[in-house]
Motif scaffolding. Structure first.
Motif, short mmCIF file in Angstrom:
data_model
loop_
_atom_site.label_atom_id
_atom_site.label_comp_id
_atom_site.label_asym_id
_atom_site.label_seq_id
_atom_site.Cartn_x
_atom_site.Cartn_y
_atom_site.Cartn_z
N THR A 198 -7.89 12.89 -0.88
CA THR A 198 -8.00 12.04 0.33
C THR A 198 -6.75 11.19 0.47
O THR A 198 -6.19 11.06 1.56
CB THR A 198 -9.25 11.13 0.21
OG1 THR A 198 -10.40 11.96 0.14
CG2 THR A 198 -9.38 10.19 1.40
N THR A 240 0.84 -1.21 0.00
CA THR A 240 0.00 0.00 0.00
C THR A 240 0.87 1.25 0.00
O THR A 240 0.67 2.17 -0.80
CB THR A 240 -0.93 0.02 1.23
OG1 THR A 240 -1.79 -1.10 1.16
CG2 THR A 240 -1.76 1.29 1.30
N ARG A 295 -9.39 -1.35 -5.69
CA ARG A 295 -9.85 -1.20 -4.30
C ARG A 295 -9.56 0.20 -3.79
O ARG A 295 -10.40 0.83 -3.15
CB ARG A 295 -9.17 -2.24 -3.40
CG ARG A 295 -9.69 -3.65 -3.54
CD ARG A 295 -9.34 -4.47 -2.31
NE ARG A 295 -7.91 -4.57 -2.09
CZ ARG A 295 -7.11 -5.49 -2.59
NH1 ARG A 295 -7.62 -6.43 -3.37
NH2 ARG A 295 -5.82 -5.50 -2.34
N PHE A 296 -8.37 0.70 -4.12
CA PHE A 296 -7.99 2.05 -3.66
C PHE A 296 -8.88 3.10 -4.34
O PHE A 296 -9.21 4.13 -3.73
CB PHE A 296 -6.52 2.34 -3.97
CG PHE A 296 -5.56 1.57 -3.10
CD1 PHE A 296 -6.02 0.75 -2.09
CD2 PHE A 296 -4.19 1.66 -3.30
CE1 PHE A 296 -5.15 0.03 -1.27
CE2 PHE A 296 -3.31 0.95 -2.50
CZ PHE A 296 -3.79 0.13 -1.49
N THR A 351 -12.03 2.57 -5.27
CA THR A 351 -13.32 2.47 -4.57
C THR A 351 -13.26 3.19 -3.22
O THR A 351 -14.21 3.86 -2.82
CB THR A 351 -13.68 0.98 -4.33
OG1 THR A 351 -13.69 0.33 -5.58
CG2 THR A 351 -15.03 0.82 -3.65
N ALA A 352 -12.10 3.07 -2.55
CA ALA A 352 -11.95 3.69 -1.22
C ALA A 352 -11.63 5.18 -1.30
O ALA A 352 -11.39 5.81 -0.27
CB ALA A 352 -10.86 2.96 -0.44
N GLU A 353 -11.58 5.72 -2.52
CA GLU A 353 -11.32 7.16 -2.75
C GLU A 353 -9.89 7.58 -2.46
O GLU A 353 -9.60 8.76 -2.30
CB GLU A 353 -12.29 8.04 -1.94
CG GLU A 353 -13.75 7.82 -2.27
CD GLU A 353 -14.69 8.66 -1.40
OE1 GLU A 353 -14.28 9.73 -0.93
OE2 GLU A 353 -15.84 8.23 -1.21
N LEU A 354 -8.98 6.60 -2.36
CA LEU A 354 -7.57 6.97 -2.16
C LEU A 354 -6.93 7.37 -3.49
O LEU A 354 -5.96 8.13 -3.52
CB LEU A 354 -6.79 5.77 -1.59
CG LEU A 354 -7.07 5.39 -0.13
CD1 LEU A 354 -6.48 4.04 0.19
CD2 LEU A 354 -6.50 6.45 0.82
#
Lengths: 127, 130
Positions: free
Chosen positions: A99, A29, A71-72, A74-77
């Motif tokens: 974010t 990550t 995934r990142f 989707t998580a708004e990262l």
């Protein structure tokens, strides 16, 4: 004597392999977000950056990286933008979202900056 | 509240009124009391499940904590409120049933909240950062 040494080496290598496996999994990550903090990249560029910057320590298969980036996203990262490809289909360009930038900065401040303390630097240099 | 969740809430109100009307009609008739209760409850639950999945899938990622929890809390909460109102309006002598509605709806919503409170867009931390 030499067989004991060899046995010790094998055992230590096993310890290292196991430690590194777990350690690297947790590192992905951070490295992916660092790669994107340098600038927007497509998946191939992100993979190449990871391999080059970590000197081959952190490598990730294309499919795994795709899932991580999804995934990142989707998580708004991570922000995702589709740009027309030169020959083939559209290119997906990933960049760090606002974010993501704030989360990465706080993570570094809390977890990575610790390693920059002089006493820790000294300990690391001894080894 | 997202657009689809509002639609789901509206559906939940209508669906619950239909369910309690059917239940009210069936329960007083000894000939089909049990089939109406079991089949009605099954269809009631399936209706929530199908529409929740359909609407939720179309706005995956729109809710920051957990979309499943939001839909479950909406349907359970509305079902509990309509059920309690039904008893209060049409069967006030059986007021104690309101407590049962509150315990079931509150308990289920609390269970879902505890289960998903730390999730990010429906993902657990280990899943997101693995």
């Amino acid at each position: 004597m030499s067989s004991t040494k060899s046995s010790d080496d094998q055992y230590e290598q096993k310890l290292l392999d196991n430690w590194e496996e777990v350690y690297k999994r947790g590192q992905l990550t951070l490295w992916v977000l660092l790669a994107l903090s340098e600038g927007a990249k497509n998946m191939a560029q992100t993979r190449a950056w990871l391999a080059a910057t970590t000197k081959g320590t952190i490598t990730v298969e294309e499919r795994s990286l795709y899932r991580v980036l999804q995934r990142f996203h989707t998580a708004e990262l991570v922000d995702l933008e589709s740009r027309p490809g030169v020959k083939g289909p559209d290119q997906k360009i990933y960049s760090l979202s606002a974010t993501g930038e704030r989360v990465l900065a706080t993570f570094i401040d809390r977890n990575i900056a610790l390693f920059l303390q002089p006493q820790i630097q000294k300990l690391l240099s001894i080894h | 509240m997202t657009k689809n969740l509002k639609l789901f809430a509206l559906f939940s109100i209508g669906w619950s009124i239909i369910f309690f009307s059917v239940l009210n009609w069936g329960i007083v008739n000894p000939n089909h009391r049990w089939p109406v209760m079991w089949v009605g409850a099954f269809v009631y639950g399936i209706g929530f499940s199908i529409l929740g999945k359909y609407l939720g899938k179309r706005e995956k990622g729109a809710i920051r904590h957990n979309i499943r929890a939001a839909y479950v809390a909406t349907s359970t909460g509305i079902s509990g409120i309509i059920g309690a109102l039904w008893v209060a309006l049409f069967h006030p002598d059986q007021w104690w049933q309101i407590i049962a509605f509150a315990v079931i709806a509150g308990g289920f919503t609390w269970h879902v909240f505890v289960k998903y409170r730390n999730s990010v867009k429906g993902m657990k931390g280990e899943e997101l950062f693995k």
